[in-house]
Design an enzyme around this catalytic site. Structure first.
Site, PDB file in Angstrom:
ATOM      1  CD  GLU A 162      -3.077  -0.957   2.168  1.00 40.55           C
ATOM      2  OE1 GLU A 162      -3.319  -0.061   3.020  1.00 40.55           O
ATOM      3  OE2 GLU A 162      -4.199  -1.789   1.971  1.00 40.55           O
ATOM      4  CD  GLU A 350      -3.916  -5.559   3.960  1.00 39.85           C
ATOM      5  OE1 GLU A 350      -4.717  -5.109   4.386  1.00 39.85           O
ATOM      6  OE2 GLU A 350      -2.759  -5.619   3.996  1.00 39.85           O
TER       7      GLU A 350
HETATM    8  C1  NOJ Z   1      -4.628  -2.015   5.016  1.00 38.41           C
HETATM    9  C2  NOJ Z   1      -2.852  -2.360   5.735  1.00 38.41           C
HETATM   10  O1  NOJ Z   1      -2.124  -3.031   4.766  1.00 38.41           O
HETATM   11  C3  NOJ Z   1      -3.172  -3.117   7.014  1.00 38.41           C
HETATM   12  O2  NOJ Z   1      -1.776  -2.801   7.593  1.00 38.41           O
HETATM   13  C4  NOJ Z   1      -4.174  -2.641   7.731  1.00 38.41           C
HETATM   14  O3  NOJ Z   1      -4.313  -3.177   9.024  1.00 38.41           O
HETATM   15  C5  NOJ Z   1      -5.380  -2.988   7.051  1.00 38.41           C
HETATM   16  N1  NOJ Z   1      -5.424  -2.635   5.794  1.00 38.41           N
HETATM   17  C6  NOJ Z   1      -6.785  -2.596   7.701  1.00 38.41           C
HETATM   18  O4  NOJ Z   1      -6.870  -1.229   7.686  1.00 38.41           O
END
Ligand code: NOJ
Length: 444
Positions: A162, A350
């Site tokens: 990200e 994710e």
């Molecule tokens: C994005 C991130 O990669 C992760 O670190 C985070 O905890 C989750 N989404 C939830 O926000």
């Protein structure tokens, strides 16, 4: 329908679960410093111990096995492995990750290793971090160390997680460590260095590992969604519009995969006076094996009186504990737009949900809403899998953990963690996810 060898996994990240912040010769990173200096993280929470995965990883791998996971996505804490960010390798850091990898191998779980999930080494940050022109080379060298040490065990490397967040929230809006609010041209420079770093790292890993590993990235992807069937093309356009912020996926992956920045990003760069040598694009252009997406929701878009509008979600639209809307169709239209633009196999690196929940008096965590969320999102993904190549899905997260500026207040896990005792308790949804894996998503 999901393909036969579909990869069912769960994901975590180093700073969010490891703890062990002051073990052995580990170096500090920007989140260690945020935890230590305070003021920015919910109710003064700190990641120093957290889930204590650093000491409990064997138990965690056992829980993964009970869950039936085929793959586990986790990240390397850069400064645990290289305390100064470059140069000397920590014996303890090396031991920790090799032991974890061996444990996973013995459990028959495929390791997907993220190289950088936001915990940037403080020693390098003090030299300017991603703003330093040397930063792409630091990342390349670090990727080389990981490839040399870990590739005998690792099937997939995810270069970065990200950039929309660690660049956008970390360097532009100041919400995440190191909490900077740099002028846009400077943020563009940092983002450009991240891309150069990815290009160099991809080539370095290929040189060391040949075709024995697959390489990708994980992008924060919050697609625009069509409010009506007539809005599909508009939603696609909006999904890939940069709107003068650092949140779009294509700001990063057009350069990596198509060899150039998007037109609107180039115009914005010119306006800000940011330039770079054209030859940089030869370094940035990469051959990635899969497109990793992190998606939690999306925003509906339509046109009203000739204008593009994002109507407020109706009050009936459910929201998670992050206040994010529940939009299962994000896992249909989202991959569709990416597939049609980049033609790469897609992996959901994710997806998941934070809920307000606690251990009931009977000791159980009855998270039925998480099960419902999974059913809805996976049904949409299954529809997408009929039309395009979707290779895997990683639930975020394996265990409850440190949600950055929100501290431990948000619970995404399939497994509950008692932060006082470290005790792990699988939630009701863990049983559901095990069933999803066993049936390859055919009983949703
Ligand atoms: C994005 C991130 O990669 C992760 O670190 C985070 O905890 C989750 N989404 C939830 O926000």
């Amino acid at each position: 329908m999901f393909k036969k060898n579909f990869v069912w996994g769960a994901a975590t990240a180093s700073y969010q679960i490891e703890g062990g912040a002051y073990e052995a010769d580990k170096g500090r990173n920007v989140w260690d410093v945020a935890s230590a200096t305070q003021g920015r993280i919910f109710e003064g929470h700190r990641g120093d111990v957290g889930c204590d995965h650093y000491h409990r990883f064997k138990e965690d791998v056992r829980l993964m096995k009970e869950l039936g996971l085929k793959a586990y996505r986790f990240s390397v804490n850069w400064a645990r492995l290289l305390p100064e960010g470059t140069g000397k390798v920590s014996e303890d850091g090396k031991r920790f990750y090799l032991e974890l990898l061996r444990e996973l191998k013995n459990a028959g779980i495929e390791p997907w290793m993220t190289l950088f999930h936001w915990d940037y080494p403080y020693a390098l940050y003090q030299k300017g971090g991603w703003l330093n022109a040397e930063s792409p080379k630091w990342f390349e060298a670090y990727a080389g160390v990981c490839a040399e040490l870990f590739s005998p065990y690792v099937s997939h490397f995810i270069l970065i997680n990200e950039p929309q967040c660690f660049v956008g929230l970390g360097l532009s809006s100041g919400e995440h460590a190191p909490f900077l609010k740099l002028p846009d041209a400077e943020v563009m420079r940092a983002a450009h260095h991240v891309l150069l770093g990815c290009g160099l790292a991809e080539k370095k890993i290929r040189k060391i590992c040949g075709s024995s590993v697959k390489i990708g990235t994980a992008q924060a992807y919050w697609p625009a969604l069509p409010l009506t069937e007539q809005d599909v093309e508009l939603a696609r356009e909006e999904t890939f519009a940069c709107h003068k912020n650092f949140g779009s996926v294509n700001y990063y992956t057009d350069p990596l995969l198509l060899g150039h920045y998007p037109e609107d990003a180039l115009a914005w760069q010119r306006e800000c006076g940011f330039t770079f040598p054209e030859s940089d694009m030869d370094i940035i252009g990469s051959k990635l094996d899969f497109y990793g997406l992190n998606t939690y929701s999306g925003d509906c878009v339509t046109r009203e009186n000739g204008k593009t509008v994002y109507p407020q979600p109706a009050p009936t639209v459910p929201r998670t504990d992050m206040r994010w809307t529940v939009r299962p169709e994000a896992l249909y239209y989202g991959p569709k737009f990416i597939w049609e633009r980049y033609h790469l196999p897609i992996v959901y690196t994710e997806n998941g949900v934070a809920l307000t929940e606690w251990k009931d008096l009977d000791g159980k965590i009855n998270d039925d809403s998480r099960i419902d969320f999974l059913r809805r999102y996976l049904r949409a993904l299954s529809r997408a899998a009929d039309e395009m190549e979707i290779d895997g899905y990683f639930y975020w997260s394996l265990i409850d953990n440190f949600e950055w500026a929100e501290g431990f207040s948000k619970k995404f896990g399939l497994i509950h963690v008692d932060y006082e005792t470290g005790e792990r308790t699988p939630k009701k949804s863990a049983g559901f996810y095990r069933h999803v894996i066993e049936t390859n998503g055919e009983d949703l």
